[in-house]
Write a protein that holds these residues in place. Structure first.
Motif, PDB file in Angstrom:
ATOM      1  N   VAL A 273     -35.406  -8.883 -24.108  1.00  0.00           N
ATOM      2  CA  VAL A 273     -35.039 -10.300 -24.117  1.00  0.00           C
ATOM      3  C   VAL A 273     -33.575 -10.477 -23.745  1.00  0.00           C
ATOM      4  O   VAL A 273     -33.217 -11.348 -22.935  1.00  0.00           O
ATOM      5  N   SER A 274     -32.715  -9.641 -24.305  1.00  0.00           N
ATOM      6  CA  SER A 274     -31.279  -9.783 -24.052  1.00  0.00           C
ATOM      7  C   SER A 274     -30.928  -9.456 -22.609  1.00  0.00           C
ATOM      8  O   SER A 274     -30.090 -10.142 -21.994  1.00  0.00           O
ATOM      9  N   GLU A 275     -31.540  -8.413 -22.057  1.00  0.00           N
ATOM     10  CA  GLU A 275     -31.253  -8.053 -20.667  1.00  0.00           C
ATOM     11  C   GLU A 275     -31.734  -9.125 -19.705  1.00  0.00           C
ATOM     12  O   GLU A 275     -31.005  -9.524 -18.785  1.00  0.00           O
ATOM     13  N   LEU A 276     -32.956  -9.601 -19.899  1.00  0.00           N
ATOM     14  CA  LEU A 276     -33.492 -10.609 -18.991  1.00  0.00           C
ATOM     15  C   LEU A 276     -32.677 -11.904 -19.052  1.00  0.00           C
ATOM     16  O   LEU A 276     -32.388 -12.518 -18.022  1.00  0.00           O
ATOM     17  N   ALA A 277     -32.296 -12.313 -20.255  1.00  0.00           N
ATOM     18  CA  ALA A 277     -31.509 -13.537 -20.391  1.00  0.00           C
ATOM     19  C   ALA A 277     -30.135 -13.371 -19.756  1.00  0.00           C
ATOM     20  O   ALA A 277     -29.650 -14.255 -19.043  1.00  0.00           O
ATOM     21  N   ALA A 278     -29.493 -12.235 -20.003  1.00  0.00           N
ATOM     22  CA  ALA A 278     -28.166 -12.004 -19.434  1.00  0.00           C
ATOM     23  C   ALA A 278     -28.187 -12.048 -17.916  1.00  0.00           C
ATOM     24  O   ALA A 278     -27.232 -12.506 -17.280  1.00  0.00           O
ATOM     25  N   LEU A 279     -29.299 -11.601 -17.322  1.00  0.00           N
ATOM     26  CA  LEU A 279     -29.418 -11.561 -15.867  1.00  0.00           C
ATOM     27  C   LEU A 279     -30.001 -12.837 -15.275  1.00  0.00           C
ATOM     28  O   LEU A 279     -30.129 -12.960 -14.064  1.00  0.00           O
ATOM     29  N   GLY A 280     -30.369 -13.785 -16.130  1.00  0.00           N
ATOM     30  CA  GLY A 280     -30.950 -15.028 -15.623  1.00  0.00           C
ATOM     31  C   GLY A 280     -32.312 -14.814 -14.993  1.00  0.00           C
ATOM     32  O   GLY A 280     -32.653 -15.475 -14.008  1.00  0.00           O
ATOM     33  N   LEU A 281     -33.101 -13.918 -15.562  1.00  0.00           N
ATOM     34  CA  LEU A 281     -34.414 -13.599 -15.004  1.00  0.00           C
ATOM     35  C   LEU A 281     -35.498 -14.242 -15.868  1.00  0.00           C
ATOM     36  O   LEU A 281     -35.648 -13.908 -17.043  1.00  0.00           O
ATOM     37  N   PRO A 282     -36.262 -15.189 -15.322  1.00  0.00           N
ATOM     38  CA  PRO A 282     -37.316 -15.830 -16.112  1.00  0.00           C
ATOM     39  C   PRO A 282     -38.407 -14.834 -16.463  1.00  0.00           C
ATOM     40  O   PRO A 282     -38.635 -13.856 -15.742  1.00  0.00           O
ATOM     41  N   ALA A 283     -39.093 -15.090 -17.575  1.00  0.00           N
ATOM     42  CA  ALA A 283     -40.049 -14.101 -18.052  1.00  0.00           C
ATOM     43  C   ALA A 283     -41.215 -14.749 -18.775  1.00  0.00           C
ATOM     44  O   ALA A 283     -41.096 -15.836 -19.353  1.00  0.00           O
ATOM     45  N   VAL A 284     -42.334 -14.044 -18.740  1.00  0.00           N
ATOM     46  CA  VAL A 284     -43.469 -14.320 -19.604  1.00  0.00           C
ATOM     47  C   VAL A 284     -43.460 -13.234 -20.670  1.00  0.00           C
ATOM     48  O   VAL A 284     -43.631 -12.048 -20.358  1.00  0.00           O
ATOM     49  N   TYR A 285     -43.212 -13.616 -21.905  1.00  0.00           N
ATOM     50  CA  TYR A 285     -43.098 -12.671 -23.010  1.00  0.00           C
ATOM     51  C   TYR A 285     -44.424 -12.566 -23.758  1.00  0.00           C
ATOM     52  O   TYR A 285     -45.042 -13.585 -24.097  1.00  0.00           O
ATOM     53  N   VAL A 286     -44.819 -11.328 -24.019  1.00  0.00           N
ATOM     54  CA  VAL A 286     -46.048 -11.053 -24.760  1.00  0.00           C
ATOM     55  C   VAL A 286     -45.648 -10.210 -25.971  1.00  0.00           C
ATOM     56  O   VAL A 286     -45.605  -8.976 -25.890  1.00  0.00           O
ATOM     57  N   PRO A 287     -45.346 -10.831 -27.103  1.00  0.00           N
ATOM     58  CA  PRO A 287     -44.834 -10.072 -28.252  1.00  0.00           C
ATOM     59  C   PRO A 287     -45.831  -9.035 -28.744  1.00  0.00           C
ATOM     60  O   PRO A 287     -47.039  -9.265 -28.777  1.00  0.00           O
ATOM     61  N   LEU A 288     -45.300  -7.886 -29.140  1.00  0.00           N
ATOM     62  CA  LEU A 288     -46.112  -6.862 -29.772  1.00  0.00           C
ATOM     63  C   LEU A 288     -46.723  -7.442 -31.040  1.00  0.00           C
ATOM     64  O   LEU A 288     -46.007  -7.996 -31.878  1.00  0.00           O
ATOM     65  N   SER A 323     -54.113 -17.967 -14.399  1.00  0.00           N
ATOM     66  CA  SER A 323     -53.866 -19.379 -14.698  1.00  0.00           C
ATOM     67  C   SER A 323     -52.410 -19.676 -15.053  1.00  0.00           C
ATOM     68  O   SER A 323     -51.946 -20.807 -14.859  1.00  0.00           O
ATOM     69  N   THR A 324     -51.691 -18.698 -15.572  1.00  0.00           N
ATOM     70  CA  THR A 324     -50.316 -18.931 -16.029  1.00  0.00           C
ATOM     71  C   THR A 324     -49.282 -18.222 -15.168  1.00  0.00           C
ATOM     72  O   THR A 324     -48.301 -18.823 -14.724  1.00  0.00           O
ATOM     73  N   VAL A 325     -49.478 -16.943 -14.924  1.00  0.00           N
ATOM     74  CA  VAL A 325     -48.470 -16.147 -14.232  1.00  0.00           C
ATOM     75  C   VAL A 325     -48.468 -16.428 -12.739  1.00  0.00           C
ATOM     76  O   VAL A 325     -47.403 -16.610 -12.132  1.00  0.00           O
ATOM     77  N   LEU A 326     -49.637 -16.486 -12.121  1.00  0.00           N
ATOM     78  CA  LEU A 326     -49.717 -16.670 -10.674  1.00  0.00           C
ATOM     79  C   LEU A 326     -49.100 -17.992 -10.215  1.00  0.00           C
ATOM     80  O   LEU A 326     -48.274 -18.004  -9.282  1.00  0.00           O
ATOM     81  N   PRO A 327     -49.409 -19.136 -10.847  1.00  0.00           N
ATOM     82  CA  PRO A 327     -48.755 -20.380 -10.418  1.00  0.00           C
ATOM     83  C   PRO A 327     -47.243 -20.361 -10.617  1.00  0.00           C
ATOM     84  O   PRO A 327     -46.503 -20.976  -9.848  1.00  0.00           O
ATOM     85  N   LEU A 328     -46.797 -19.639 -11.650  1.00  0.00           N
ATOM     86  CA  LEU A 328     -45.363 -19.608 -11.935  1.00  0.00           C
ATOM     87  C   LEU A 328     -44.601 -18.745 -10.929  1.00  0.00           C
ATOM     88  O   LEU A 328     -43.565 -19.163 -10.397  1.00  0.00           O
ATOM     89  N   VAL A 329     -45.104 -17.569 -10.632  1.00  0.00           N
ATOM     90  CA  VAL A 329     -44.370 -16.658  -9.750  1.00  0.00           C
ATOM     91  C   VAL A 329     -44.335 -17.159  -8.311  1.00  0.00           C
ATOM     92  O   VAL A 329     -43.486 -16.736  -7.522  1.00  0.00           O
ATOM     93  N   THR A 330     -45.203 -18.087  -7.973  1.00  0.00           N
ATOM     94  CA  THR A 330     -45.210 -18.658  -6.618  1.00  0.00           C
ATOM     95  C   THR A 330     -44.559 -20.042  -6.567  1.00  0.00           C
ATOM     96  O   THR A 330     -44.700 -20.758  -5.582  1.00  0.00           O
ATOM     97  N   ASP A 331     -43.823 -20.404  -7.614  1.00  0.00           N
ATOM     98  CA  ASP A 331     -43.147 -21.703  -7.682  1.00  0.00           C
ATOM     99  C   ASP A 331     -41.638 -21.480  -7.762  1.00  0.00           C
ATOM    100  O   ASP A 331     -41.068 -21.382  -8.855  1.00  0.00           O
TER     101      ASP A 331
END
Length: 365
Positions: A273-288, A323-331
């Motif tokens: 979470v910290s690395e992705l946020a610091a780099l400004g990289l959007p993410a889909v998080y799937v908590p353990l 339904s969630t990841v594909l529309p997002l990564v192409t937007d």
């Protein structure tokens, strides 16, 4: 005046070891003549990573807190005393000016030894929900740093998570071409980065691999870090779009993986979470879905800020990827907005902020 002597304590998982090493590196950069020593366990990642980075490691017996009655509970007091004795000997031998703890099994004996020796303590807590060792240690010091604002510890101050230099200093745009070449990917395609930690995540692996044909047909290329020993069926490049699915068990160039990604899909450990946020990289998080729920909490703040989406582990399947990841990564517009929100929530300079606290606690200005 003798050089500053700092003893760092923590280990077990990468979540403890990586910020410890990042802090050690920042200390070495800021105070080149400082003596830096590390307390860890023989079983954790620190046994390999700390000496590789050039720091002296002393192993302390691993003493888990007993969770239920039994022989482990009976042996716990004497085992803990032996571990405290080992830590105390190091503090005295190194004439420690300050102990910096990052949690994990070794932190408790380090905190108790520091208290006995009268050595000041600094605590850094990685997770949104503090672990047992740091909850104990926070009773002995007012110098408490956290990664997340919501962490409930006395005297907590938000500094973020110390990041390794190759992540902290990464310019994703400048490194993208190198990353694409390194992983055999194409410029001009939306890129989905999938990973589940060093051991991988079977649920994530199966869900993304199950939707691979749809991703490739939409022109999305995939870089999937499956985890050691966790293979996925890799489809051929799409005949129409030419998009490819690259699957690797791991990479030692994670900064290049981040550089090529337009969207990340993975767990929500504090480091991720910290690395992705610091780099400004959007993410889909799937908590353990196991443990005490800290991964859901780790992602909560950046998700609330708009820098990510949270999907429950039980709900992640190929249909959810479609339904969630594909529309997002192409937007690209939505990804840009999410990336800006993540960056606004991230912190690249937590290592220096934590070192400032360490130096102040040790009486060095």
């Amino acid at each position: 005046m003798s050089p500053l002597s700092v003893v760092l304590a923590g280990g077990g998982s990468a979540g403890h070891v990586n910020p410890l090493l990042a802090t050690a590196d920042a200390l070495r950069r800021r105070v080149p003549d400082a003596t830096i020593s590390v307390l860890g366990t023989a079983e954790g990642l620190e046994a390999r990573l700390v000496p590789e980075r050039g720091y002296e490691l002393t192993t302390v017996p691993k003493v888990p807190f007993p969770r239920r009655p039994g022989m482990a509970a009976v042996r716990f007091p004497s085992s803990l005393q032996r571990a405290v004795g080992t830590a105390l000997a190091v503090l005295r031998d190194k004439e420690a000016d300050v102990v910096v703890g990052f949690g994990g099994y070794v932190a408790t004996p380090a905190y108790l030894a520091a208290r006995r020796a009268g050595v000041p303590i600094v605590i850094h807590e990685q997770n949104a929900r503090a672990g047992l060792a740091n909850r104990l240690g926070a009773r002995f010091t007012s110098a408490v740093a956290t990664t997340f604002a919501m962490t409930a510890l006395p005297n907590a101050r938000l500094v973020g998570l110390p990041l390794r230099a190759e992540i902290r200093d990464l310019d994703r745009g400048s490194a993208r071409a190198e990353g694409l070449a390194h992983f055999g990917l194409d410029e001009g395609r939306p890129t989905l980065l999938v990973f589940g930690g060093s051991l991988g995540a079977q649920r994530i692996n199966e869900a993304v691999a199950g939707a691979a044909a749809d991703l490739l047909a939409a022109g999305v290329q995939v870089l999937h870090l499956t985890g050691a020993g966790k293979d996925v069926e890799v489809p051929e490049a799409d005949a129409t779009t030419g998009a490819r699915y690259v699957a690797l068990p791991y990479t030692d160039r994670m900064e290049l993986a981040y550089a090529v990604a337009d969207l990340a899909l993975g767990r929500s450990g504090a480091g991720t979470v910290s690395e992705l946020a610091a780099l400004g990289l959007p993410a889909v998080y799937v908590p353990l879905p196991i443990g005490n729920g800290e991964q859901r909490l780790n992602a909560a703040e950046v998700v609330e800020a708009g820098g990510g989406i949270l999907v429950d582990d039980a709900e992640l399947d190929p249909d959810r990827v479609r339904s969630t990841v594909l529309p997002l990564v192409t937007d690209p517009d939505r990804l840009a907005a999410m990336g800006a929100a993540a960056a606004g929530h991230g912190e690249r300079h937590a290592d220096d902020a934590l070192v400032d606290l360490v130096l102040a606690t040790a009486g060095v200005r």
